[in-house]
Design an enzyme around this catalytic site. Structure first.
Site, mmCIF file in Angstrom:
data_model
loop_
_atom_site.group_PDB
_atom_site.id
_atom_site.type_symbol
_atom_site.label_atom_id
_atom_site.label_comp_id
_atom_site.label_asym_id
_atom_site.label_seq_id
_atom_site.Cartn_x
_atom_site.Cartn_y
_atom_site.Cartn_z
ATOM 1 N N GLU A 264 0.853 -1.190 0.000
ATOM 2 C CA GLU A 264 0.000 0.000 0.000
ATOM 3 C C GLU A 264 0.886 1.235 0.000
ATOM 4 O O GLU A 264 1.864 1.307 0.741
ATOM 5 C CB GLU A 264 -0.881 0.099 1.265
ATOM 6 N N GLU A 314 -13.891 5.759 -1.012
ATOM 7 C CA GLU A 314 -14.826 4.843 -0.348
ATOM 8 C C GLU A 314 -15.576 5.590 0.756
ATOM 9 O O GLU A 314 -15.000 5.999 1.759
ATOM 10 C CB GLU A 314 -14.067 3.646 0.228
ATOM 11 N N LYS A 317 -15.734 4.539 4.771
ATOM 12 C CA LYS A 317 -14.546 4.584 5.624
ATOM 13 C C LYS A 317 -14.705 5.726 6.622
ATOM 14 O O LYS A 317 -15.606 6.558 6.496
ATOM 15 C CB LYS A 317 -13.291 4.770 4.765
ATOM 16 N N GLU A 322 -9.243 9.309 5.015
ATOM 17 C CA GLU A 322 -9.387 7.880 4.685
ATOM 18 C C GLU A 322 -10.335 7.654 3.509
ATOM 19 O O GLU A 322 -10.208 6.674 2.776
ATOM 20 C CB GLU A 322 -9.898 7.111 5.908
#
Length: 345
Positions: A264, A314, A317, A322
Site C-alpha cells: 500500500e 470509499e 470509511k 481515509e
C-alpha cells in the site's frame, strides 16, 4: 491502512533518499481494490476499468467470490488477503485453512493468477501478532494439499513495526514487533517470498509539515537531498522508509535476499488533512509510478513491486482523508489522471 505509522514517521521526519539513475522495468504497478463503499461499481466493471487503464495487478483485502468470478480470465495478477478476524482460526485449525483454500483459491486457481496469499494486514505488533506465522503455515499446507504449491503465502506490515528508522541504515524492528517478525522473516527467506509493507510518506508529512519538505514527500524530481546516510544521499521519503525496513529485515536474519513489496502507498486528494489535495495526490502517484522501477539506494536497480492505495474513494470509511485515497470516483470518473505506462518507460 497505515494511520498508525504517523507517530513513527513524524519522529523520523527529518530523514531520507537517493536519486538512482539506473532504470529497470518495474515488476508490477498494482492498485488496491477496497470495497468499503455503498456506491461502488460492480466487480465486472471494476476489472474492465483495471484493464482499460493498463493496471496489471490487483490487491484484495479479503476474499469476495463475486470479485474472484469477475477476475477469471482477466490476466490480472491477484494478491488475496485474509480478514484479520480469521487469523485465529487459520492459525489454530488446519481444517479452517483447508476450507478457506477450498472456498476462495481452489475453484479459481485455473483461471485467476494468484500472486500471493496475504495472511493478515497490519496486525504486528499487537495481540494478534503471534497468530500470523501459524496462519501462514496452515495456509501454505492447505495450498499444497490442494495441489496449488506455486502460490506463496506472506503477510503485510505497517512501518509501525520499526523501532528505529533514522537514518535508514539504522532501521530495526521494535522490541514489541521482533518476536513475531523474526520467525516470519526466516519463513519467507527460506521460500524466497517477499514481505509486504505499507508505506505512507503522506502521514509523516501531514503530522509535521514544518520538518518534512513537501517535494521530499512527493518524490519530486526537484527535491533537494535531505539526508546523507553513510555517504548515501536521500532525496525522497519513500526510498528512505523502504530502506529502513530493508535494514531491519537484514538485522532480523533476512540478509540481502529477502525482498519487500510495497502493498500500500497513496496520497489523499481531500478530506481536510494537511496537504491533502488533488494536485498533491496526482503528483505523488505519478512520481511514484515513474520512480519505483529504479529501486532504492539499498537495492539500486531492483524494481519495487508496488500497489497503490486505492482504486476508489470509499464513502463508508472513517470521515476525513481515509475516504479520499481513490484514483477514481465510484462512477469510475478520474479523480486525477495516472499514466501507468510510465512504469515501463
Amino acid at each position: 491502512m497505515a494511520g498508525k505509522t504517523i507517530a513513527l514517521w513524524a519522529a523520523a521526519a527529518c530523514s531520507l533518499l537517493l536519486f538512482c539513475s539506473s532504470l529497470s522495468g518495474v515488476e508490477a504497478i498494482g492498485v488496491n481494490y477496497g470495497m468499503i463503499g455503498s456506491d461502488l461499481p460492480s466487480p465486472d466493471k471494476v476489472v474492465a476499468l483495471y484493464k482499460s487503464r493498463n493496471i496489471t495487478d490487483v490487491r484484495l483485502f479479503h476474499p469476495d467470490t463475486s470479485v474472484l468470478e469477475a477476475l477469471r480470465g482477466s490476466g490480472l495478477a491477484v494478491v488475496l488477503g485474509t480478514l484479520n478476524e480469521h487469523l485465529a482460526p487459520l492459525a489454530s485449525d488446519a481444517s479452517f485453512a483447508a476450507s478457506w483454500v477450498q472456498s476462495y483459491v481452489q475453484p479459481f486457481a485455473g483461471s485467476v493468477r494468484f500472486r500471493y496469499i496475504n495472511a493478515g494486514n497490519e496486525v504486528i505488533p499487537g495481540e494478534s501478532a503471534a497468530l500470523v506465522l501459524p496462519a501462514m503455515q496452515n495456509l501454505e499446507a492447505a495450498l499444497r494439499e490442494a495441489g496449488i504449491s506455486s502460490v506463496p503465502v506472506t503477510t503485510a506490515v505497517a512501518t509501525s513495526v520499526l523501532g528505529s528508522s533514522y537514518p535508514p541504515s539504522q532501521g530495526a524492528f521494535s522490541e514489541a514487533a521482533l518476536p513475531a517478525v523474526e520467525p516470519i522473516v526466516s519463513f519467507l527467506k527460506s521460500r524466497g517470498t517477499p514481505l509486504l509493507v505499507n508505506v505512507y510518506p503522506y502521514f509523516a508529512y501531514s503530522a509535521d509539515p514544518s520538518s518534512v519538505p513537501l517535494d521530499y514527500a512527493l518524490l519530486s524530481s526537484s527535491a533537494a537531498v535531505a539526508v546523507t546516510d553513510n555517504g548515501v544521499e536521500y532525496a525522497n521519503m519513500f526510498d528512505a522508509i523502504l530502506d529502513a525496513v530493508y535494514a531491519a529485515v537484514e538485522k532480523a536474519g533476512g540478509g540481502e535476499s529477502l525482498e519487500l513489496v510495497v502493498s500500500e502507498t497513496g496520497w489523499p486528494s481531500g478530506g481536510g488533512g494537511y496537504g491533502a489535495s488533488v494536485e498533491n495526490a496526482a503528483s505523488y502517484i505519478n512520481n511514484l509510478v515513474r520512480h519505483v522501477g529504479r529501486g532504492t539506494p539499498r537495492r539500486p536497480g531492483k524494481a519495487v513491486e508496488t500497489y497503490i492505495f486505492a482504486i476508489f474513494n470509499e464513502n463508508q470509511k472513517p470521515e476525513g482523508v481515509e475516504r479520499y485515497f481513490g484514483l477514481f470516483q465510484p462512477d469510475m470518473s478520474e479523480v486525477y489522471h495516472v499514466d501507468f505506462s510510465a512504469a515501463s518507460s
